[in-house]
Structure formats: structure tokens, C-alpha cells
Design a protein around this motif. Structure first.
Motif, PDB file in Angstrom:
ATOM      1  N   ASP A  92     -19.085  -6.493   9.933  1.00 21.08           N
ATOM      2  CA  ASP A  92     -19.055  -7.961   9.872  1.00 21.08           C
ATOM      3  C   ASP A  92     -18.466  -8.455  11.191  1.00 21.08           C
ATOM      4  O   ASP A  92     -17.254  -8.408  11.404  1.00 21.08           O
ATOM      5  CB  ASP A  92     -18.197  -8.418   8.680  1.00 21.08           C
ATOM      6  N   VAL A  94     -17.238 -10.968  12.889  1.00 25.62           N
ATOM      7  CA  VAL A  94     -16.707 -12.338  12.800  1.00 25.62           C
ATOM      8  C   VAL A  94     -16.447 -12.945  14.190  1.00 25.62           C
ATOM      9  O   VAL A  94     -15.707 -12.379  14.988  1.00 25.62           O
ATOM     10  CB  VAL A  94     -15.386 -12.359  11.992  1.00 25.62           C
ATOM     11  N   ARG A 118     -23.760  -7.521   8.679  1.00 24.15           N
ATOM     12  CA  ARG A 118     -23.880  -8.777   7.915  1.00 24.15           C
ATOM     13  C   ARG A 118     -23.106  -9.856   8.637  1.00 24.15           C
ATOM     14  O   ARG A 118     -21.896  -9.735   8.814  1.00 24.15           O
ATOM     15  CB  ARG A 118     -23.317  -8.581   6.500  1.00 24.15           C
ATOM     16  N   ASN A 120     -23.167 -14.366  10.076  1.00 24.29           N
ATOM     17  CA  ASN A 120     -23.848 -15.659  10.017  1.00 24.29           C
ATOM     18  C   ASN A 120     -24.802 -15.761  11.210  1.00 24.29           C
ATOM     19  O   ASN A 120     -24.839 -14.882  12.082  1.00 24.29           O
ATOM     20  CB  ASN A 120     -22.837 -16.813   9.900  1.00 24.29           C
ATOM     21  N   GLU A 123     -23.456 -15.425  14.834  1.00 22.80           N
ATOM     22  CA  GLU A 123     -23.004 -14.070  15.167  1.00 22.80           C
ATOM     23  C   GLU A 123     -24.190 -13.159  15.475  1.00 22.80           C
ATOM     24  O   GLU A 123     -24.155 -12.375  16.445  1.00 22.80           O
ATOM     25  CB  GLU A 123     -22.166 -13.517  14.005  1.00 22.80           C
ATOM     26  N   VAL A 137     -15.074 -19.196  13.461  1.00 21.31           N
ATOM     27  CA  VAL A 137     -15.690 -18.280  12.492  1.00 21.31           C
ATOM     28  C   VAL A 137     -16.893 -18.903  11.790  1.00 21.31           C
ATOM     29  O   VAL A 137     -17.567 -18.237  10.996  1.00 21.31           O
ATOM     30  CB  VAL A 137     -14.656 -17.791  11.438  1.00 21.31           C
TER      31      VAL A 137
HETATM   32 MG   LIG Z   1     -18.069 -14.480   8.668  1.00 21.34          MG
END
Ligand SMILES: [Mg+2]
Ligand SMILES: Nc1ncnc2c1ncn2[C@@H]1O[C@H](COP(=O)(O)OP(=O)(O)OP(=O)(O)O)[C@@H](O)[C@H]1O
Ligand SMILES: Cc1ncsc1CCO
Length: 262
Positions: A92, A94, A118, A120, A123, A137
Motif C-alpha cells: 500500500d 500511501v 493496492r 488510490n 498513488e 494521503v
Molecule cells: Mg491509502
């Protein structure tokens, strides 16, 4: 293909132990999310023990949300342990676009070939080397705008890539799947995405194909978010209702209606 309903049944039957290296903000919520969904969380991140633990957990998840060099050492040890034991691991990334430490760490972790990434949209665009409008974030880009970037990252890294937002997209570079559902309250509760990454780990521990595993976890979140969003007055009551819904969701809620091939 393993359907999301079958994946949910397998996840609940296996109740997999998931080693979560996640940030200080997310730790408690993510552990509760896994317990409600039917898995067993363990937040184990220091390099002194993270590699040893990764060999016994069913899967590992690595989140760079509250990063420091000491955390990076723990991540690398854990990834070595998971990889050596043949266990899947999920990244992830972030706010990976925000600072030099995050950019360098994300590049280093991508080179260790995560089973699943995984993030957004902002990212995933940043990992693909494209400009993004992320704010800290939070994403500033739509999932649709990151579809091509997700396919590219998946092909180059050999990972399954999931982009989440108002709709979700998952790809292994060849196949693509869209998942609908959830609630506009989800981005109003911190660490919802971080907790989802941990749940992706739980599904990956028991479902062989990482694409099917990822779709299962995202469909579980989409169904629970929809259920919890019905009639709540705001983010506080939503987060409580969401934990209840993660437990209440059954295989019948993960039908074909919310999952569509690209
Ligand atoms: Mg996130
Ligand atoms: N507007 C929305 N409508 C429905 N579901 C949403 C919406 N925004 C996010 N979600 C859902 O919320 C979950 C978390 O995704 P999101 O993309 O917000 O993660 P994130 O940005 O990494 O979150 P965080 O960093 O705060 O943990 C996913 O299941 C996603 O489908
Ligand atoms: C708010 C926040 N800051 C660093 S990590 C995190 C949790 C959501 O990603």
C-alpha cells in the motif's frame, strides 16, 4: 476463476493470520476490520522479528503511511521472510508521490515484486511515472484516469494492481475487473483504504489467484460499505456500522452485479 462469493467462503473458513505492517493511524481500525471480516490480524513490524513472523503468517501487508528508515528495515526483512516462505505480500504505497523518502521506498519495495499493489488513483499514477494530483494521503484523480497506469504497472512489475475510489479497478496486466458499491462515507473515515489493503492480504492467503483474491476483498468492502451507508448520519456512526456490515455480509451480497470484466 474463483467467484467473490467463493472467495469470501474460503476466507471465512480459513480465518487466515495476516501480518500487517501498517501505519500508526490505521493499526487499530485495520485490526478490527480483519476481525469483523473473519480473518486474524497481527501488527508486527520491527526488523528484529518481522522476517521470522512472515514465515508463519498466511500473508503479509506493507503500508508506508507513517514511514521512517527503521520501518523500512522492518518491511524489507518481512518481505524477505514472506518471499522465502512462498507467502503473498501486498503493498500500500500511501502518498508515495509526496516526499523523497516515500518515492525512494516505493521504488525499492516495487523492485521486491509485490504480489499485489493496492492504492488510490493518485498513488498508482505516481508509480507509473505520471503526474498526479494527490493531496497528502488523499487521491485527487479519478480511478478511470488511472486505468492505463494500473495496467502498465501490473505488466512491468508482474503484480496485480488495484486502484480504489468511487469505483474500483483491478488488473493483472491482461485481465481487468471493475467493482461497484461502497459509500461516499468511506473516504470520510481515515484508514479505510489501509484496512482494505490488510483484507486483500487475508484473501490472498487463501485464494490462489491474486486477481481473484483482490476482487474478493474489494467486493466484500463494496457490499459492506453499501450496507453500512444506508441511513447513517455521518462518518462516526458509519465506521461502527461498517464493522458490523463486514461481519454481516454473506456470499449472496457478492454476486455478479457488482463485478464486471473490463
Ligand atoms: Mg491509502
Ligand atoms: N466515493 C466513494 N464511493 C464509494 N466507495 C468509495 C468512495 N471512495 C472510496 N471508496 C471505497 O473506500 C475504500 C478505500 O478506498 P480509497 O481509495 O478511499 O483508499 P485510500 O485513499 O487509500 O484511503 P486511506 O489512505 O484513507 O486509507 C475502497 O473500498 C473504495 O471502493
Ligand atoms: C492520515 C494518515 N496519515 C498518514 S497515514 C494516514 C492514514 C490514511 O492513509
Amino acid at each position: 476463476m474463483t467467484s467473490p462469493s467463493r472467495s469470501l467462503e474460503a476466507m471465512r473458513a480459513g480465518a487466515p493470520l495476516v501480518q500487517c505492517i501498517t501505519n500508526y493511524v490505521a493499526m487499530n481500525f485495520a485490526a478490527n476490520v480483519l476481525l469483523a471480516a473473519g480473518a486474524a490480524p497481527a501488527m508486527v513490524h520491527d526488523a528484529e522479528e518481522s522476517g521470522e513472523f512472515a514465515a508463519v503468517a498466511g500473508a503479509l501487508t506493507v503500508n508506508i503511511g507513517t514511514l521512517s528508515p527503521r520501518w523500512v528495515a522492518g518491511m524489507v526483512e518481512a518481505i524477505d521472510g514472506a518471499t522465502g516462505a512462498g507467502k503473498p505480500w501486498v503493498l500500500d504505497p500511501v502518498a508515495c508521490f509526496a516526499t523523497g523518502l516515500r518515492r525512494e521506498t516505493t521504488t525499492k519495495l516495487m523492485q521486491l515484486r509485490p504480489t499485489i499493489v493496492r492504492g488510490n488513483a493518485s498513488e498508482i499514477l505516481a508509480i507509473a511515472g505520471e503526474s498526479s494530483s494527490g493531496q497528502g494521503v488523499d487521491a485527487g484523480d479519478s480511478v478511470q484516469a488511472a486505468e492505463a497506469a494500473a495496467r502498465k504497472v501490473a505488466q512491468e512489475a508482474g503484480s496485480v494492481v488495484a486502484v480504489t475510489g468511487a469505483v474500483d479497478f483491478v488488473t493483472d496486466g491482461a485481465r481487468g475487473v471493475w467493482i461497484t458499491g461502497g459509500s461516499p462515507m468511506m473516504p470520510r473515515v481515515t484508514a479505510t483504504g489501509c484496512a482494505l489493503t490488510c483484507l486483500v492480504g487475508a484473501y490472498a492467503a487463501v485464494v490462489e489467484d491474486p486477481l481473484d483474491a483482490t476482487v474478493g476483498a474489494l467486493a466484500h468492502f463494496a457490499a459492506a460499505g453499501e450496507m453500512a451507508g444506508d441511513g447513517v448520519s455521518g462518518p462516526g456512526s458509519f465506521s461502527v456500522a461498517f464493522l458490523d456490515a463486514l461481519m454481516a455480509v454473506g456470499p449472496e451480497s457478492l454476486g455478479a452485479a457488482r463485478v464486471r470484466a473490463a
